[in-house]
Design a protein around this motif. Structure first.
Motif, PDB file in Angstrom:
ATOM      1  N   LYS A   1       2.547   4.578  15.070  1.00  0.00           N
ATOM      2  CA  LYS A   1       2.631   4.005  13.732  1.00  0.00           C
ATOM      3  C   LYS A   1       2.112   2.572  13.705  1.00  0.00           C
ATOM      4  N   ASN A   2       1.596   2.173  12.535  1.00  0.00           N
ATOM      5  CA  ASN A   2       1.296   0.776  12.274  1.00  0.00           C
ATOM      6  C   ASN A   2       1.515   0.531  10.790  1.00  0.00           C
ATOM      7  N   VAL A   3       1.288  -0.698  10.345  1.00  0.00           N
ATOM      8  CA  VAL A   3       1.555  -1.036   8.949  1.00  0.00           C
ATOM      9  C   VAL A   3       0.753  -0.147   8.007  1.00  0.00           C
ATOM     10  N   LEU A   4      -0.533   0.012   8.280  1.00  0.00           N
ATOM     11  CA  LEU A   4      -1.390   0.765   7.375  1.00  0.00           C
ATOM     12  C   LEU A   4      -1.002   2.240   7.318  1.00  0.00           C
ATOM     13  N   THR A   5      -0.715   2.833   8.467  1.00  0.00           N
ATOM     14  CA  THR A   5      -0.345   4.249   8.449  1.00  0.00           C
ATOM     15  C   THR A   5       1.015   4.460   7.793  1.00  0.00           C
ATOM     16  N   SER A   6       1.899   3.467   7.879  1.00  0.00           N
ATOM     17  CA  SER A   6       3.186   3.575   7.190  1.00  0.00           C
ATOM     18  C   SER A   6       3.003   3.537   5.679  1.00  0.00           C
ATOM     19  N   VAL A   7       2.104   2.677   5.214  1.00  0.00           N
ATOM     20  CA  VAL A   7       1.793   2.639   3.780  1.00  0.00           C
ATOM     21  C   VAL A   7       1.212   3.980   3.343  1.00  0.00           C
ATOM     22  N   TYR A   8       0.272   4.499   4.134  1.00  0.00           N
ATOM     23  CA  TYR A   8      -0.316   5.820   3.848  1.00  0.00           C
ATOM     24  C   TYR A   8       0.774   6.881   3.778  1.00  0.00           C
ATOM     25  N   ASP A   9       1.644   6.915   4.772  1.00  0.00           N
ATOM     26  CA  ASP A   9       2.695   7.929   4.808  1.00  0.00           C
ATOM     27  C   ASP A   9       3.585   7.867   3.580  1.00  0.00           C
ATOM     28  N   GLY A  10       3.992   6.650   3.203  1.00  0.00           N
ATOM     29  CA  GLY A  10       4.883   6.520   2.060  1.00  0.00           C
ATOM     30  C   GLY A  10       4.261   7.048   0.788  1.00  0.00           C
ATOM     31  N   ILE A  11       2.992   6.705   0.560  1.00  0.00           N
ATOM     32  CA  ILE A  11       2.301   7.166  -0.647  1.00  0.00           C
ATOM     33  C   ILE A  11       2.163   8.686  -0.650  1.00  0.00           C
ATOM     34  N   VAL A  12       1.720   9.253   0.478  1.00  0.00           N
ATOM     35  CA  VAL A  12       1.497  10.700   0.548  1.00  0.00           C
ATOM     36  C   VAL A  12       2.816  11.465   0.503  1.00  0.00           C
ATOM     37  N   ASP A  13       3.801  11.001   1.263  1.00  0.00           N
ATOM     38  CA  ASP A  13       5.080  11.709   1.313  1.00  0.00           C
ATOM     39  C   ASP A  13       5.760  11.741  -0.054  1.00  0.00           C
ATOM     40  N   LEU A  14       5.766  10.606  -0.745  1.00  0.00           N
ATOM     41  CA  LEU A  14       6.403  10.579  -2.065  1.00  0.00           C
ATOM     42  C   LEU A  14       5.633  11.446  -3.055  1.00  0.00           C
ATOM     43  N   HIS A  15       4.312  11.390  -2.991  1.00  0.00           N
ATOM     44  CA  HIS A  15       3.488  12.124  -3.944  1.00  0.00           C
ATOM     45  C   HIS A  15       3.639  13.641  -3.774  1.00  0.00           C
ATOM     46  N   LEU A  16       3.771  14.094  -2.530  1.00  0.00           N
ATOM     47  CA  LEU A  16       3.767  15.531  -2.273  1.00  0.00           C
ATOM     48  C   LEU A  16       5.145  16.143  -2.079  1.00  0.00           C
ATOM     49  N   HIS A  17       6.157  15.333  -1.732  1.00  0.00           N
ATOM     50  CA  HIS A  17       7.448  15.917  -1.368  1.00  0.00           C
ATOM     51  C   HIS A  17       8.603  15.530  -2.287  1.00  0.00           C
ATOM     52  N   SER A  18       8.304  14.854  -3.381  1.00  0.00           N
ATOM     53  CA  SER A  18       9.378  14.469  -4.293  1.00  0.00           C
ATOM     54  C   SER A  18       9.682  15.560  -5.307  1.00  0.00           C
ATOM     55  N   GLY A  19       8.816  16.563  -5.395  1.00  0.00           N
ATOM     56  CA  GLY A  19       8.986  17.588  -6.412  1.00  0.00           C
ATOM     57  C   GLY A  19       8.277  17.248  -7.702  1.00  0.00           C
ATOM     58  N   GLU A  20       7.619  16.072  -7.750  1.00  0.00           N
ATOM     59  CA  GLU A  20       6.918  15.634  -8.949  1.00  0.00           C
ATOM     60  C   GLU A  20       5.617  16.407  -9.164  1.00  0.00           C
ATOM     61  N   HIS A  21       4.931  16.700  -8.072  1.00  0.00           N
ATOM     62  CA  HIS A  21       3.584  17.260  -8.178  1.00  0.00           C
ATOM     63  C   HIS A  21       3.514  18.593  -7.426  1.00  0.00           C
ATOM     64  N   LYS A  22       3.245  19.650  -8.139  1.00  0.00           N
ATOM     65  CA  LYS A  22       2.975  20.944  -7.513  1.00  0.00           C
ATOM     66  C   LYS A  22       1.464  21.146  -7.583  1.00  0.00           C
TER      67      LYS A  22
END
Length: 602
Positions: free
Chosen positions: A230-251
């Motif tokens: 992990k690094n700062v940039l990949t953590s930012v990437y993960d947060g954006i992707v994880d929230l976008h795809l796993h919150s139930g907001e977007h199918k």
């Protein structure tokens, strides 16, 4: 025993430390000493004794995951949450572990402050609790800035307010003060931390820290992520992707996710690289060309524009017609011979001539004892070439209109630039080489032409030296990898990219447009374009592009605000992992309409 494990088993193998951290994030820390000992010994056997590669181990686990990724969402449905909230008098939302999603952790915030403000070693000091107040405030400001709202929890909050419940917000982050937390909450429309009175014992808590409660979207997304570390940039990437795809907001569908997860960060990193290259090489104008350059130019224009640029309509088929006068054998080898190897296609001499726009030669077939029904084979190819070359003048006449129209079109695209850069994805840089030659011979332009690729590789071993030499001579620059030997992150000598992978990567950067066959004169005497096959993948490509643009809309402002550079490894790692996942690659390849060995327009 703990010291023995740390000295002999864990500290000697960094892979074990990283895998311990992953296990703690995903499953939690074993409650007993025996459980922790068993976990450490298991990891030692796997990564220390048997020397397994953590990336390979995770690849195998990823094969069993569900796709599209957004199908894996919160285990507690919105309806169940509404029922829980309806049965409670008081609802308590954890600010940092429910309402808000920090994109980086405490140590990473310290490292960011360290780099920006010169607090030496701040990341380590903050983790150890030894940093001074000013340094902690600097890190906290960055931590708060790199925090995003969780819309699905926000809706739960709004629903609790509408139903008349007593709604409280608590601050569970000890190193972030209430005032700083208030500022972040108010940024997203919340009132702030509750500081009045106590919290009733029977209150309903909504927090990712509690069992049978809200699940952290990072835990849902982590099995899909492919980073070695992990690094700062990949953590930012993960947060954006994880929230976008796993919150139930977007199918979303498979191709949208493919663009969002794999294409967005790669396109952003490539566009950053283009600007660095322009400053280094003195480039005046970028020409994003072929199908591949369409979405790249869109992202560059929206987020990275520093140089003049344009999208150049090009296809390999059209370019081969244009170079026929200068290099007829290249035309025959690349545009005719390749058709010999097509499966389930009409490879008769008559049909090949018609596909190439050379119907005028059909009356002369008898000169070489051909019939229109003869199947073009490797054995007949030399004889066919001799016959074609005997009619070179007639063929040049057929292609003359296309050459004149292309000359006018290319000169208009070059404009007054002295150094143009041709932007492509890969692989041999042949299209860039064709254009460079045409700019010189056809257009009589005396400027400098440079090519760029995301990655270079031969595809066929006999072309390996050519593309490597172009790179070594500075004619072509690459972003992620310069040969097939270094294509995959963390591995070498992986071999030539399989056909299925080539199709999947090119699908990521394709265009919705129909097949371009050649240039022509329009009715008003200007430049026109003749299109061929209908693009059957237009809707899938539209979804891919939508995913790329949606990701960049969230990601690029952050990296620009903090001056973060997307390294080639971080940019290419998600796509690399996707292509190593046989199940996922097959889903993409089988759903994407690809005509085997089709040359027209590609």
């Amino acid at each position: 025993m703990r010291g023995f494990l740390n000295r002999l088993l864990i500290n000697s193998y960094p892979e074990i430390i990283e895998e311990l951290r992953r296990h703690y994030r995903l499953i939690g820390r074993p409650a007993t000493v025996a459980g922790r000992l068993w976990l450490a010994l298991t990891l030692f056997l796997r990564y220390g004794l048997f020397r397994r590669d953590p990336v390979t181990v995770r690849d195998k686990k990823r094969q069993r995951l569900s796709y599209p990724e957004s199908t894996v969402t919160q285990p507690i449905s919105p309806a169940e949450w509404e029922t829980r909230i309806a049965g409670a008098d008081t609802v308590v939302f954890d600010a940092w572990k429910a309402l808000l999603l920090p994109l980086i952790d405490q140590k990473q915030a310290g490292v960011m402050a360290d780099v920006r403000d010169g607090h030496l070693g701040l990341g380590v000091l903050i983790s150890a609790g030894c940093a001074d107040e000013e340094a902690v405030r600097d890190a906290a400001a960055i931590f708060c800035d790199l925090t995003i709202d969780q819309p699905f929890v926000h809706r739960l909050y709004d629903g609790a307010i509408r139903s008349g419940k007593q709604v409280l917000i608590c601050n569970s982050m000890e190193w972030i003060g209430d005032a700083e937390t208030d500022a972040v909450l108010k940024r997203f429309g919340y009132p702030g931390v509750n500081r009045i009175g106590g919290i009733p014992e029977n209150a309903l808590w909504i927090s990712s820290d509690r069992k049978d409660n809200l699940t952290d979207v990072r835990l849902l997304g982590s099995p899909y992520r492919a980073w070695r570390s992990k690094n700062v940039l990949t953590s930012v990437y993960d947060g954006i992707v994880d929230l976008h795809l796993h919150s139930g907001e977007h199918k979303e569908d498979l191709f949208y996710e493919y663009g969002f997860v794999c294409g967005g960060i790669l396109t952003a990193g490539y566009c950053q690289f283009l600007n660095r290259l322009a400053r280094q090489e003195g480039i005046d104008r970028f020409l994003f060309f072929a199908r591949d350059g369409y979405i790249m130019e869109q992202v560059y224009q929206r987020y990275f524009e520093e140089k003049d640029h344009a999208y150049l309509l090009v296809s390999r088929f059209a370019l081969l017609e244009l170079i026929f006068s200068d290099d007829p054998m290249e035309y025959l080898y690349e545009n005719v011979r390749t058709r010999i190897f097509r499966d389930q296609a009409d490879n008769s001499v008559r049909n090949v001539l018609r596909e190439c726009g050379l119907q005028i030669l059909e009356p002369f077939l008898g000169e070489a004892s051909f019939t229109g029904e003869d199947i073009l084979t490797e054995k007949l190819f030399p004889k066919f070439c001799d016959w074609i070359l005997s009619h070179k003048k007639e063929i040049e006449g057929v292609f003359s209109e296309s050459r004149e129209a292309a000359k006018e079109y290319y000169l208009s695209m070059i404009g007054d630039a002295g150094h143009v850069c041709l932007v492509d994805i890969g692989w041999r840089a042949t299209s860039a080489a064709y254009l460079k030659k045409l700019f010189s011979t056809l257009c009589r332009w005396d400027g400098k032409t440079t090519g760029t690729l995301i990655g270079a590789q031969a595809l066929y071993s006999n072309f390996s030296d050519a593309v490597k030499t172009r790179i070594q001579c500075g004619e072509v620059h690459t972003f992620a990898f310069e040969s097939e030997e270094f294509r995959r992150c963390g591995k070498t000598s992986v071999g030539i990219m399989p056909y299925e992978e080539v199709v999947c990567v090119e699908a990521l950067f394709s265009s919705q447009a129909d097949t371009l066959l050649r240039y022509c004169r329009s009715a008003d005497g200007g430049v026109g374009f003749i299109y061929g096959n209908k693009n059957e993948n237009a809707e899938k490509i539209r979804q891919i592009h939508r995913g790329i643009l949606d990701f960049c809309e969230q990601f690029v402002p952050i990296i620009k605000r903090y001056g973060l550079t997307v390294t080639p490894r971080d940019a290419y790692a998600p796509l690399d992992a996707a292509m190593r996942n046989r199940k996922y690659k097959k889903l993409i390849f089988d759903s994407y309409r690809e005509v085997s060995k089709a040359i027209n327009g590609f």
